[in-house]
Design an enzyme around this catalytic site. Sequence first.
Site, PDB file in Angstrom:
ATOM      1  N   CYS A 114       0.820  -1.227   0.000  1.00 34.42           N
ATOM      2  CA  CYS A 114       0.000   0.000   0.000  1.00 34.42           C
ATOM      3  C   CYS A 114       0.850   1.272   0.000  1.00 34.42           C
ATOM      4  O   CYS A 114       0.395   2.318  -0.443  1.00 34.42           O
ATOM      5  CB  CYS A 114      -0.938   0.009   1.197  1.00 34.42           C
ATOM      6  SG  CYS A 114      -2.021  -1.410   1.200  1.00 34.42           S
ATOM      7  N   HIS A 262      -3.847   7.022   1.098  1.00 34.37           N
ATOM      8  CA  HIS A 262      -4.049   5.704   0.493  1.00 34.37           C
ATOM      9  C   HIS A 262      -5.448   5.239   0.874  1.00 34.37           C
ATOM     10  O   HIS A 262      -5.863   5.346   2.025  1.00 34.37           O
ATOM     11  CB  HIS A 262      -2.990   4.728   1.001  1.00 34.37           C
ATOM     12  CG  HIS A 262      -3.397   3.301   0.831  1.00 34.37           C
ATOM     13  ND1 HIS A 262      -3.725   2.780  -0.392  1.00 34.37           N
ATOM     14  CD2 HIS A 262      -3.561   2.300   1.732  1.00 34.37           C
ATOM     15  CE1 HIS A 262      -4.062   1.504  -0.237  1.00 34.37           C
ATOM     16  NE2 HIS A 262      -3.981   1.192   1.050  1.00 34.37           N
ATOM     17  N   ASN A 292      -9.874  -0.923  -2.305  1.00 32.27           N
ATOM     18  CA  ASN A 292      -8.465  -0.670  -2.009  1.00 32.27           C
ATOM     19  C   ASN A 292      -7.623  -1.262  -3.145  1.00 32.27           C
ATOM     20  O   ASN A 292      -7.594  -2.471  -3.322  1.00 32.27           O
ATOM     21  CB  ASN A 292      -8.138  -1.335  -0.659  1.00 32.27           C
ATOM     22  CG  ASN A 292      -6.684  -1.184  -0.255  1.00 32.27           C
ATOM     23  OD1 ASN A 292      -5.834  -0.831  -1.070  1.00 32.27           O
ATOM     24  ND2 ASN A 292      -6.395  -1.474   1.005  1.00 32.27           N
TER      25      ASN A 292
HETATM   26  O1  UT7 Z   1      -4.469  -1.177   2.772  1.00 35.79           O
HETATM   27  C1  UT7 Z   1      -3.624  -1.623   3.786  1.00 35.79           C
HETATM   28  C2  UT7 Z   1      -4.126  -1.304   5.095  1.00 35.79           C
HETATM   29  N1  UT7 Z   1      -5.371  -1.975   5.335  1.00 35.79           N
HETATM   30  C3  UT7 Z   1      -6.165  -1.500   6.257  1.00 35.79           C
HETATM   31  O2  UT7 Z   1      -5.856  -0.484   6.826  1.00 35.79           O
HETATM   32  C4  UT7 Z   1      -7.411  -2.277   6.613  1.00 35.79           C
HETATM   33  C5  UT7 Z   1      -7.668  -2.143   8.069  1.00 35.79           C
HETATM   34  N2  UT7 Z   1      -8.766  -2.924   8.577  1.00 35.79           N
HETATM   35  C6  UT7 Z   1     -10.063  -2.753   8.208  1.00 35.79           C
HETATM   36  O3  UT7 Z   1     -10.337  -1.948   7.362  1.00 35.79           O
HETATM   37  C7  UT7 Z   1     -11.130  -3.501   8.945  1.00 35.79           C
HETATM   38  O4  UT7 Z   1     -10.557  -4.192  10.035  1.00 35.79           O
HETATM   39  C8  UT7 Z   1     -11.913  -4.499   8.061  1.00 35.79           C
HETATM   40  C9  UT7 Z   1     -12.796  -3.724   7.107  1.00 35.79           C
HETATM   41  C10 UT7 Z   1     -10.949  -5.363   7.286  1.00 35.79           C
HETATM   42  C11 UT7 Z   1     -12.809  -5.401   8.904  1.00 35.79           C
HETATM   43  O5  UT7 Z   1     -13.680  -4.631   9.681  1.00 35.79           O
HETATM   44  P1  UT7 Z   1     -13.838  -4.926  11.240  1.00 35.79           P
HETATM   45  O6  UT7 Z   1     -14.817  -3.968  11.731  1.00 35.79           O
HETATM   46  O7  UT7 Z   1     -12.458  -4.873  11.841  1.00 35.79           O
HETATM   47  O8  UT7 Z   1     -14.460  -6.385  11.257  1.00 35.79           O
HETATM   48  P2  UT7 Z   1     -13.884  -7.735  11.885  1.00 35.79           P
HETATM   49  O9  UT7 Z   1     -12.780  -8.264  11.056  1.00 35.79           O
HETATM   50  O10 UT7 Z   1     -13.617  -7.538  13.339  1.00 35.79           O
HETATM   51  O11 UT7 Z   1     -15.132  -8.677  11.727  1.00 35.79           O
HETATM   52  C12 UT7 Z   1     -16.374  -8.423  12.417  1.00 35.79           C
HETATM   53  C13 UT7 Z   1     -17.365  -9.463  12.029  1.00 35.79           C
HETATM   54  C14 UT7 Z   1     -16.862 -10.887  12.175  1.00 35.79           C
HETATM   55  O12 UT7 Z   1     -17.958 -11.693  12.607  1.00 35.79           O
HETATM   56  P3  UT7 Z   1     -18.137 -12.086  14.145  1.00 35.79           P
HETATM   57  O13 UT7 Z   1     -16.883 -12.841  14.494  1.00 35.79           O
HETATM   58  O14 UT7 Z   1     -18.263 -10.796  14.876  1.00 35.79           O
HETATM   59  O15 UT7 Z   1     -19.355 -12.920  14.123  1.00 35.79           O
HETATM   60  C15 UT7 Z   1     -16.482 -11.276  10.782  1.00 35.79           C
HETATM   61  O16 UT7 Z   1     -16.542 -12.667  10.557  1.00 35.79           O
HETATM   62  O17 UT7 Z   1     -17.719  -9.324  10.644  1.00 35.79           O
HETATM   63  C16 UT7 Z   1     -17.528 -10.571   9.971  1.00 35.79           C
HETATM   64  N3  UT7 Z   1     -17.107 -10.293   8.600  1.00 35.79           N
HETATM   65  C17 UT7 Z   1     -17.981 -10.093   7.584  1.00 35.79           C
HETATM   66  N4  UT7 Z   1     -19.318 -10.108   7.539  1.00 35.79           N
HETATM   67  C18 UT7 Z   1     -19.893  -9.861   6.353  1.00 35.79           C
HETATM   68  C19 UT7 Z   1     -15.842 -10.166   8.119  1.00 35.79           C
HETATM   69  N5  UT7 Z   1     -15.871  -9.879   6.817  1.00 35.79           N
HETATM   70  C20 UT7 Z   1     -17.183  -9.838   6.465  1.00 35.79           C
HETATM   71  C21 UT7 Z   1     -17.837  -9.585   5.246  1.00 35.79           C
HETATM   72  N6  UT7 Z   1     -19.198  -9.600   5.244  1.00 35.79           N
HETATM   73  N7  UT7 Z   1     -17.180  -9.307   4.118  1.00 35.79           N
END
Ligand code: UT7
Length: 335
Positions: A114, A262, A292
């Site tokens: 990135c 980014h 992204n």
């Molecule tokens: O470009 C390089 C740098 N990258 C970044 O900076 C990305 C940084 N991170 C993020 O943007 C976020 O952490 C994400 C968008 C990747 C994820 O969001 P989050 O709010 O951190 O969600 P999470 O990973 O903690 O997941 C929450 C819940 C989980 O379910 P449970 O365990 O709470 O039941 C996941 O399984 O959301 C679930 N989940 C989804 N649900 C529907 C994860 N991905 C999905 C999905 N659709 N695509």
Amino acid sequence: MYNSKIAGLGYFVPENVVTNDDLSKVMDTNDEWIQERTGIKERRHVIKGEDTTMTMGVKAAKIAIERAGIAKDDIDFIVFATLSPDYYFPGPGVLVQRELDIKTVGALDVRNQCSGFVYGISVADQFIKTGMYKNVLVIGSEVHSTGLDFTTRGRGVTVIFGDGAGAAVLSREEDASKGILSSHLHSEGQHAEELSLIAPGMGTRWVTDIIKENDPNDVSYYPYMNGQFVFKNAVVRFSEVIMEGLMANKLAKEDIDLLIPHQANLRISQFIQRKFGLDDDKIYNNIMKYGNTTAASIPIALTEAWEQEKIKEGDLVVLAAFGSGFTWGSVIIRW
Ligand code: UT7
């Protein structure tokens, strides 16, 4: 001692639009979750066999070269940033040299995910500052879609990434108060695996092992992201490195005319916007349309902002990135 300026910009994205609803047909996800957590509405995916990281990079580069008002043979050096090269080796820099039929100039591949474009700009700037080169082509291009896990197992990563390319021509600027004022680069390798694609790799599992094992549960050749950990580090490092760039130039956050972060997550961009007290017209986001696109995200956004006349001569433009490595950086530009 010279400065470098951005003399030309271009971008290319594939026509194939993939909406959140499209993804929800192949995995357990939904438009509401994706928009709420990331701001993404749709992204572009290449049609397999039509475009690659290199071909998209070349399309963006041709536009940038034309807008810079130079001929392709005026390019002295090529820098290509990507995490998704056409070949494992050689990198796409030399493929661009061949495709554009540029004389035998040097071609360097940057592996900083990135932050790749920010690193690439910094490298190009140093070559121009020392007087070694006059015009350097910097490309950021990615094809994610052909390497993602399109099952529910991969949904935490797959919904975020998109394909596209952006390019800039950096040229010598005689006026030291204009152009790229400074760049600031960092890394913290202790978190290398928190956002990574481990295999195939010489140090871990080579292709022959993967083929031999033929394990359908093997996820080592899909990208992995510890999302919340990456998010927490991103907001801190983005803020630090923007501040570092401003302070190095005795500038304040009020001096920013346009911040191009980014495009990792709209929530991250909004956090930085609030932290720096920027009005909506002082930050440019397009993650809604493209997801992204890693090394391509800043040059695509910068080109769009420039095309929409959001950048005027004399403006202070700040580029900032954070990502896998971890690596992060900023570039401070007086346009
Ligand atoms: O470009 C390089 C740098 N990258 C970044 O900076 C990305 C940084 N991170 C993020 O943007 C976020 O952490 C994400 C968008 C990747 C994820 O969001 P989050 O709010 O951190 O969600 P999470 O990973 O903690 O997941 C929450 C819940 C989980 O379910 P449970 O365990 O709470 O039941 C996941 O399984 O959301 C679930 N989940 C989804 N649900 C529907 C994860 N991905 C999905 C999905 N659709 N695509």
